[in-house]
Design a protein around this motif. Sequence first.
Motif, PDB file in Angstrom:
ATOM      1  N   ILE A 191      51.083  35.653  38.870  1.00 61.05           N
ATOM      2  CA  ILE A 191      49.809  35.363  39.797  1.00 61.05           C
ATOM      3  C   ILE A 191      48.982  36.528  39.544  1.00 61.05           C
ATOM      4  CG2 ILE A 191      49.424  35.188  42.193  1.00 61.05           C
ATOM      5  CD1 ILE A 191      52.084  34.198  42.403  1.00 61.05           C
ATOM      6  N   SER A 192      47.706  36.511  39.518  1.00 61.18           N
ATOM      7  CA  SER A 192      46.648  37.504  39.316  1.00 61.18           C
ATOM      8  C   SER A 192      45.266  36.956  39.683  1.00 61.18           C
ATOM      9  CB  SER A 192      46.718  38.096  37.979  1.00 61.18           C
ATOM     10  OG  SER A 192      45.658  39.032  37.813  1.00 61.18           O
ATOM     11  N   PHE A 193      44.745  37.640  40.848  1.00 59.52           N
ATOM     12  CA  PHE A 193      43.640  37.080  41.295  1.00 59.52           C
ATOM     13  C   PHE A 193      42.428  37.375  40.060  1.00 59.52           C
ATOM     14  CE2 PHE A 193      39.379  37.752  42.948  1.00 59.52           C
ATOM     15  CZ  PHE A 193      39.064  36.553  43.584  1.00 59.52           C
ATOM     16  N   SER A 194      42.433  38.501  39.571  1.00 58.61           N
ATOM     17  CA  SER A 194      41.433  38.700  38.399  1.00 58.61           C
ATOM     18  C   SER A 194      41.647  37.990  37.351  1.00 58.61           C
ATOM     19  CB  SER A 194      41.311  40.346  38.305  1.00 58.61           C
ATOM     20  OG  SER A 194      42.299  40.670  37.664  1.00 58.61           O
ATOM     21  N   GLY A 195      42.996  37.913  36.984  1.00 58.08           N
ATOM     22  CA  GLY A 195      43.172  37.152  35.877  1.00 58.08           C
ATOM     23  C   GLY A 195      43.231  38.113  34.467  1.00 58.08           C
ATOM     24  N   GLU A 196      43.186  39.373  34.989  1.00 57.61           N
ATOM     25  CA  GLU A 196      43.030  40.645  33.685  1.00 57.61           C
ATOM     26  C   GLU A 196      44.079  41.606  34.016  1.00 57.61           C
ATOM     27  OE1 GLU A 196      41.342  40.027  31.171  1.00 57.61           O
ATOM     28  OE2 GLU A 196      39.868  38.242  31.956  1.00 57.61           O
ATOM     29  N   THR A 197      44.988  41.425  35.097  1.00 55.67           N
ATOM     30  CA  THR A 197      45.905  42.599  35.456  1.00 55.67           C
ATOM     31  C   THR A 197      46.848  42.784  34.198  1.00 55.67           C
ATOM     32  OG1 THR A 197      46.077  41.716  37.592  1.00 55.67           O
ATOM     33  CG2 THR A 197      47.935  43.221  36.957  1.00 55.67           C
ATOM     34  N   LEU A 198      47.110  43.943  33.729  1.00 54.98           N
ATOM     35  CA  LEU A 198      47.523  44.208  32.349  1.00 54.98           C
ATOM     36  C   LEU A 198      49.064  44.017  32.287  1.00 54.98           C
ATOM     37  CD1 LEU A 198      47.621  45.175  29.615  1.00 54.98           C
ATOM     38  CD2 LEU A 198      47.815  47.621  30.320  1.00 54.98           C
ATOM     39  N   GLU A 199      49.685  44.014  33.607  1.00 54.29           N
ATOM     40  CA  GLU A 199      51.220  43.803  33.617  1.00 54.29           C
ATOM     41  C   GLU A 199      51.485  42.521  33.486  1.00 54.29           C
ATOM     42  OE1 GLU A 199      50.633  47.680  36.384  1.00 54.29           O
ATOM     43  OE2 GLU A 199      49.209  45.919  35.524  1.00 54.29           O
ATOM     44  N   THR A 200      50.882  41.828  34.294  1.00 54.59           N
ATOM     45  CA  THR A 200      50.824  40.301  34.442  1.00 54.59           C
ATOM     46  C   THR A 200      50.382  39.617  32.962  1.00 54.59           C
ATOM     47  OG1 THR A 200      50.219  40.620  36.443  1.00 54.59           O
ATOM     48  CG2 THR A 200      50.274  38.261  35.726  1.00 54.59           C
ATOM     49  N   LEU A 201      49.814  40.127  32.459  1.00 52.54           N
ATOM     50  CA  LEU A 201      49.126  39.600  31.243  1.00 52.54           C
ATOM     51  C   LEU A 201      50.259  39.989  30.158  1.00 52.54           C
ATOM     52  CD1 LEU A 201      47.218  38.265  28.942  1.00 52.54           C
ATOM     53  CD2 LEU A 201      46.167  40.524  28.645  1.00 52.54           C
ATOM     54  N   LYS A 202      51.041  41.209  30.260  1.00 49.12           N
ATOM     55  CA  LYS A 202      52.133  41.243  29.206  1.00 49.12           C
ATOM     56  C   LYS A 202      53.372  40.510  29.428  1.00 49.12           C
ATOM     57  CE  LYS A 202      51.056  44.804  26.577  1.00 49.12           C
ATOM     58  NZ  LYS A 202      50.951  44.919  25.293  1.00 49.12           N
TER      59      LYS A 202
END
Length: 279
Positions: free
Chosen positions: A177-188
Amino acid sequence: MLNEYKRKLPPSERKVAEYIIKKPHHAIQLTATSLGEESGTSSAAVIRLCKSLGLKGFQELKLRVSGDLMKSPAVQYSNIEPGETQEAIVEKLTNNATQALKETSELVNYEALGMAVKALKKADRIHFFGVGASGIIAQDAQQKFLRMNKSVSCFTDIHNAAMYIANVSENDVVFVISFSGETLETLKIIELANQKGAATISLTRYGQSAISDSADIPLFISATREVPAPFRSGATSSRLAQLHMIDILFVCVVTDQYALASDYLKEIKESMDFIKSRK
Protein backbone atom coordinates in the motif's frame (compact mmCIF):
# COMPACT_ATOMS: atom_id res chain seq x y z
CA MET A 1 -8.62 10.12 -14.77
CA LEU A 2 -7.55 12.27 -17.69
CA ASN A 3 -6.07 14.98 -15.49
CA GLU A 4 -4.11 12.45 -13.46
CA TYR A 5 -2.83 10.48 -16.43
CA LYS A 6 -2.09 13.17 -19.01
CA ARG A 7 1.39 14.09 -17.76
CA LYS A 8 2.50 10.46 -18.10
CA LEU A 9 1.03 9.84 -21.56
CA PRO A 10 2.90 9.76 -24.88
CA PRO A 11 2.60 13.08 -26.81
CA SER A 12 -0.22 12.02 -29.17
CA GLU A 13 -2.38 10.55 -26.40
CA ARG A 14 -1.70 13.60 -24.22
CA LYS A 15 -3.01 15.87 -26.99
CA VAL A 16 -6.25 13.87 -27.12
CA ALA A 17 -6.62 13.96 -23.34
CA GLU A 18 -6.02 17.73 -23.21
CA TYR A 19 -8.57 18.29 -25.96
CA ILE A 20 -11.23 16.31 -24.07
CA ILE A 21 -10.46 18.20 -20.84
CA LYS A 22 -10.69 21.55 -22.66
CA LYS A 23 -13.82 20.74 -24.71
CA PRO A 24 -15.62 17.85 -23.01
CA HIS A 25 -19.12 18.72 -24.26
CA HIS A 26 -17.93 18.75 -27.85
CA ALA A 27 -15.63 15.74 -27.52
CA ILE A 28 -18.43 13.37 -26.49
CA GLN A 29 -20.29 14.20 -29.72
CA LEU A 30 -17.40 13.07 -31.91
CA THR A 31 -16.32 9.75 -33.34
CA ALA A 32 -12.82 8.46 -32.63
CA THR A 33 -11.78 9.53 -36.12
CA SER A 34 -13.21 13.03 -35.74
CA LEU A 35 -11.67 13.46 -32.27
CA GLY A 36 -8.31 12.37 -33.67
CA GLU A 37 -8.54 14.94 -36.46
CA GLU A 38 -9.67 17.81 -34.22
CA SER A 39 -6.99 17.11 -31.63
CA GLY A 40 -4.31 16.96 -34.31
CA THR A 41 -3.65 13.26 -33.85
CA SER A 42 -5.42 10.16 -35.17
CA SER A 43 -8.15 7.66 -34.32
CA ALA A 44 -5.38 5.23 -33.32
CA ALA A 45 -4.17 7.71 -30.68
CA VAL A 46 -7.72 7.95 -29.32
CA ILE A 47 -7.98 4.17 -29.02
CA ARG A 48 -4.54 3.95 -27.41
CA LEU A 49 -5.62 6.57 -24.86
CA CYS A 50 -8.63 4.43 -23.92
CA LYS A 51 -6.35 1.44 -23.39
CA SER A 52 -3.93 3.51 -21.30
CA LEU A 53 -6.86 4.49 -19.06
CA GLY A 54 -7.88 0.85 -18.67
CA LEU A 55 -11.15 1.38 -20.53
CA LYS A 56 -12.82 -1.03 -22.94
CA GLY A 57 -13.07 1.51 -25.73
CA PHE A 58 -13.94 5.02 -26.84
CA GLN A 59 -17.62 4.54 -26.05
CA GLU A 60 -16.85 3.88 -22.38
CA LEU A 61 -14.64 6.97 -22.26
CA LYS A 62 -17.47 9.10 -23.66
CA LEU A 63 -19.92 7.65 -21.14
CA ARG A 64 -17.58 8.49 -18.27
CA VAL A 65 -17.04 12.04 -19.50
CA SER A 66 -20.81 12.45 -19.92
CA GLY A 67 -21.32 11.26 -16.35
CA ASP A 68 -18.83 13.82 -15.05
CA LEU A 69 -20.56 16.62 -16.96
CA MET A 70 -23.82 15.78 -15.20
CA LYS A 71 -22.30 16.27 -11.75
CA SER A 72 -22.92 19.39 -9.75
CA PRO A 73 -20.02 21.85 -10.11
CA ALA A 74 -20.31 22.46 -6.36
CA VAL A 75 -19.00 18.96 -5.67
CA GLN A 76 -15.25 19.45 -5.47
CA TYR A 77 -12.38 19.26 -3.01
CA SER A 78 -11.94 22.14 -0.61
CA ASN A 79 -8.71 23.04 1.12
CA ILE A 80 -8.68 23.98 4.79
CA GLU A 81 -7.48 27.53 5.27
CA PRO A 82 -5.94 29.09 8.39
CA GLY A 83 -8.60 30.50 10.72
CA GLU A 84 -11.44 28.32 9.38
CA THR A 85 -14.48 28.04 11.62
CA GLN A 86 -15.31 24.66 13.09
CA GLU A 87 -18.49 24.60 11.01
CA ALA A 88 -16.50 25.13 7.82
CA ILE A 89 -13.98 22.45 8.77
CA VAL A 90 -16.76 19.92 9.40
CA GLU A 91 -18.42 20.76 6.08
CA LYS A 92 -15.22 20.71 4.03
CA LEU A 93 -13.79 17.51 5.50
CA THR A 94 -17.11 15.71 5.12
CA ASN A 95 -17.43 16.86 1.52
CA ASN A 96 -13.83 15.86 0.73
CA ALA A 97 -14.28 12.42 2.28
CA THR A 98 -17.52 11.83 0.38
CA GLN A 99 -15.93 12.94 -2.88
CA ALA A 100 -12.91 10.67 -2.36
CA LEU A 101 -15.14 7.63 -1.75
CA LYS A 102 -17.33 8.39 -4.76
CA GLU A 103 -14.38 8.88 -7.10
CA THR A 104 -12.73 5.71 -5.82
CA SER A 105 -15.88 3.69 -6.54
CA GLU A 106 -15.99 5.15 -10.05
CA LEU A 107 -12.38 4.11 -10.66
CA VAL A 108 -12.87 0.45 -9.70
CA ASN A 109 -11.59 -1.91 -12.38
CA TYR A 110 -13.85 -4.91 -11.81
CA GLU A 111 -11.58 -7.30 -13.66
CA ALA A 112 -8.69 -6.39 -11.36
CA LEU A 113 -10.99 -6.51 -8.33
CA GLY A 114 -12.10 -10.02 -9.26
CA MET A 115 -8.49 -11.15 -9.70
CA ALA A 116 -7.56 -9.70 -6.31
CA VAL A 117 -10.47 -11.44 -4.58
CA LYS A 118 -9.54 -14.75 -6.20
CA ALA A 119 -5.88 -14.40 -5.18
CA LEU A 120 -6.76 -13.53 -1.58
CA LYS A 121 -9.23 -16.42 -1.32
CA LYS A 122 -6.76 -19.10 -2.40
CA ALA A 123 -3.69 -17.66 -0.66
CA ASP A 124 -2.00 -19.74 2.03
CA ARG A 125 -0.53 -16.60 3.56
CA ILE A 126 -1.22 -12.90 3.04
CA HIS A 127 1.40 -10.27 3.82
CA PHE A 128 0.43 -6.58 4.00
CA PHE A 129 3.07 -3.87 3.82
CA GLY A 130 3.02 -0.09 4.04
CA VAL A 131 5.05 2.65 5.67
CA GLY A 132 3.88 5.81 7.40
CA ALA A 133 0.16 6.45 7.02
CA SER A 134 -0.09 3.48 4.62
CA GLY A 135 1.20 1.27 7.42
CA ILE A 136 -1.96 2.07 9.36
CA ILE A 137 -4.04 0.88 6.40
CA ALA A 138 -1.96 -2.33 6.27
CA GLN A 139 -2.69 -2.94 9.96
CA ASP A 140 -6.41 -2.46 9.37
CA ALA A 141 -6.27 -4.93 6.47
CA GLN A 142 -4.50 -7.51 8.64
CA GLN A 143 -7.12 -7.15 11.37
CA LYS A 144 -9.92 -7.76 8.86
CA PHE A 145 -8.45 -10.74 7.03
CA LEU A 146 -7.52 -12.49 10.25
CA ARG A 147 -11.25 -13.14 10.54
CA MET A 148 -11.03 -15.44 7.51
CA ASN A 149 -8.85 -17.97 9.33
CA LYS A 150 -5.92 -16.97 7.15
CA SER A 151 -2.26 -16.69 8.05
CA VAL A 152 -1.98 -12.92 7.80
CA SER A 153 0.97 -10.67 8.61
CA CYS A 154 1.51 -6.94 8.52
CA PHE A 155 4.82 -5.09 8.36
CA THR A 156 5.71 -1.42 8.45
CA ASP A 157 9.46 -2.00 8.76
CA ILE A 158 11.25 -2.95 5.55
CA HIS A 159 13.85 -5.16 7.27
CA ASN A 160 11.29 -7.30 9.10
CA ALA A 161 9.20 -7.51 5.95
CA ALA A 162 12.19 -8.58 3.85
CA MET A 163 13.03 -11.38 6.29
CA TYR A 164 9.48 -12.67 6.15
CA ILE A 165 9.11 -12.35 2.37
CA ALA A 166 12.39 -14.20 1.87
CA ASN A 167 10.39 -17.41 2.34
CA VAL A 168 7.18 -16.66 0.42
CA SER A 169 5.93 -19.00 -2.28
CA GLU A 170 3.65 -18.82 -5.29
CA ASN A 171 0.76 -19.67 -2.94
CA ASP A 172 1.26 -16.46 -0.96
CA VAL A 173 0.03 -12.92 -1.63
CA VAL A 174 2.08 -9.81 -0.89
CA PHE A 175 -0.19 -6.77 -0.74
CA VAL A 176 1.58 -3.38 -0.70
CA ILE A 177 0.00 0.00 0.00
CA SER A 178 1.38 3.39 -1.04
CA PHE A 179 -0.69 6.43 -1.93
CA SER A 180 2.00 7.97 -4.14
CA GLY A 181 2.92 4.66 -5.75
CA GLU A 182 6.57 5.68 -5.53
CA THR A 183 7.58 4.91 -1.90
CA LEU A 184 11.05 3.40 -2.17
CA GLU A 185 10.69 0.87 0.69
CA THR A 186 7.37 -0.36 -0.69
CA LEU A 187 8.78 -0.65 -4.20
CA LYS A 188 11.67 -2.75 -2.88
CA ILE A 189 9.25 -5.09 -1.07
CA ILE A 190 7.09 -5.69 -4.13
CA GLU A 191 10.17 -6.26 -6.30
CA LEU A 192 11.45 -8.82 -3.76
CA ALA A 193 8.06 -10.53 -3.67
CA ASN A 194 8.04 -10.74 -7.46
CA GLN A 195 11.49 -12.32 -7.42
CA LYS A 196 10.24 -14.94 -4.95
CA GLY A 197 7.22 -15.76 -7.13
CA ALA A 198 4.45 -14.59 -4.81
CA ALA A 199 1.30 -13.01 -6.21
CA THR A 200 1.52 -9.24 -5.74
CA ILE A 201 -1.28 -6.71 -5.27
CA SER A 202 -0.80 -2.94 -4.98
CA LEU A 203 -3.09 -0.20 -3.75
CA THR A 204 -2.03 3.25 -4.94
CA ARG A 205 -3.48 6.51 -6.19
CA TYR A 206 -4.95 6.32 -9.66
CA GLY A 207 -2.41 6.46 -12.48
CA GLN A 208 0.79 4.82 -13.54
CA SER A 209 3.52 4.52 -10.92
CA ALA A 210 6.57 2.39 -10.22
CA ILE A 211 4.65 0.31 -7.67
CA SER A 212 1.43 -0.21 -9.65
CA ASP A 213 3.49 -1.12 -12.72
CA SER A 214 5.33 -3.75 -10.64
CA ALA A 215 2.20 -5.42 -9.26
CA ASP A 216 0.48 -8.44 -10.76
CA ILE A 217 -2.83 -6.85 -9.76
CA PRO A 218 -2.88 -3.06 -9.40
CA LEU A 219 -5.80 -1.52 -7.51
CA PHE A 220 -6.43 2.21 -7.28
CA ILE A 221 -8.10 4.86 -5.18
CA SER A 222 -9.05 8.39 -6.12
CA ALA A 223 -6.12 10.70 -6.77
CA THR A 224 -7.34 13.16 -4.16
CA ARG A 225 -5.83 16.62 -4.20
CA GLU A 226 -3.00 16.91 -1.71
CA VAL A 227 -2.24 20.33 -0.25
CA PRO A 228 0.77 21.50 1.78
CA ALA A 229 0.97 20.70 5.49
CA PRO A 230 -0.41 21.43 8.01
CA PHE A 231 -3.80 21.68 6.26
CA ARG A 232 -3.64 18.46 4.26
CA SER A 233 -7.32 17.61 4.01
CA GLY A 234 -6.46 15.56 0.92
CA ALA A 235 -4.33 13.22 3.04
CA THR A 236 -7.32 12.55 5.26
CA SER A 237 -9.50 11.81 2.24
CA SER A 238 -6.94 9.47 0.68
CA ARG A 239 -6.69 7.48 3.93
CA LEU A 240 -10.45 7.02 3.98
CA ALA A 241 -10.41 5.94 0.33
CA GLN A 242 -7.71 3.35 1.10
CA LEU A 243 -9.74 1.97 4.00
CA HIS A 244 -12.78 1.88 1.71
CA MET A 245 -10.96 -0.29 -0.84
CA ILE A 246 -9.79 -2.66 1.90
CA ASP A 247 -13.40 -2.93 3.10
CA ILE A 248 -14.56 -3.66 -0.46
CA LEU A 249 -11.98 -6.41 -0.85
CA PHE A 250 -12.78 -8.01 2.48
CA VAL A 251 -16.54 -8.00 1.95
CA CYS A 252 -16.09 -9.41 -1.58
CA VAL A 253 -13.96 -12.25 -0.21
CA VAL A 254 -16.45 -12.95 2.58
CA THR A 255 -19.52 -12.97 0.35
CA ASP A 256 -17.75 -15.12 -2.22
CA GLN A 257 -17.46 -17.91 0.38
CA TYR A 258 -20.27 -16.93 2.70
CA ALA A 259 -20.95 -20.29 4.36
CA LEU A 260 -17.29 -20.81 5.28
CA ALA A 261 -16.90 -17.20 6.39
CA SER A 262 -19.97 -17.45 8.61
CA ASP A 263 -18.41 -20.36 10.50
CA TYR A 264 -15.17 -18.44 11.02
CA LEU A 265 -16.96 -15.29 12.17
CA LYS A 266 -19.13 -17.30 14.53
CA GLU A 267 -16.04 -18.85 16.14
CA ILE A 268 -14.48 -15.41 16.49
CA LYS A 269 -17.61 -14.02 18.13
CA GLU A 270 -17.66 -16.90 20.61
CA SER A 271 -14.00 -16.28 21.42
CA MET A 272 -14.62 -12.58 21.95
CA ASP A 273 -17.62 -13.34 24.17
CA PHE A 274 -15.43 -15.67 26.22
CA ILE A 275 -12.79 -12.97 26.67
CA LYS A 276 -15.43 -10.47 27.79
CA SER A 277 -17.02 -12.90 30.23
CA ARG A 278 -16.33 -12.21 33.90
CA LYS A 279 -16.91 -15.86 34.89
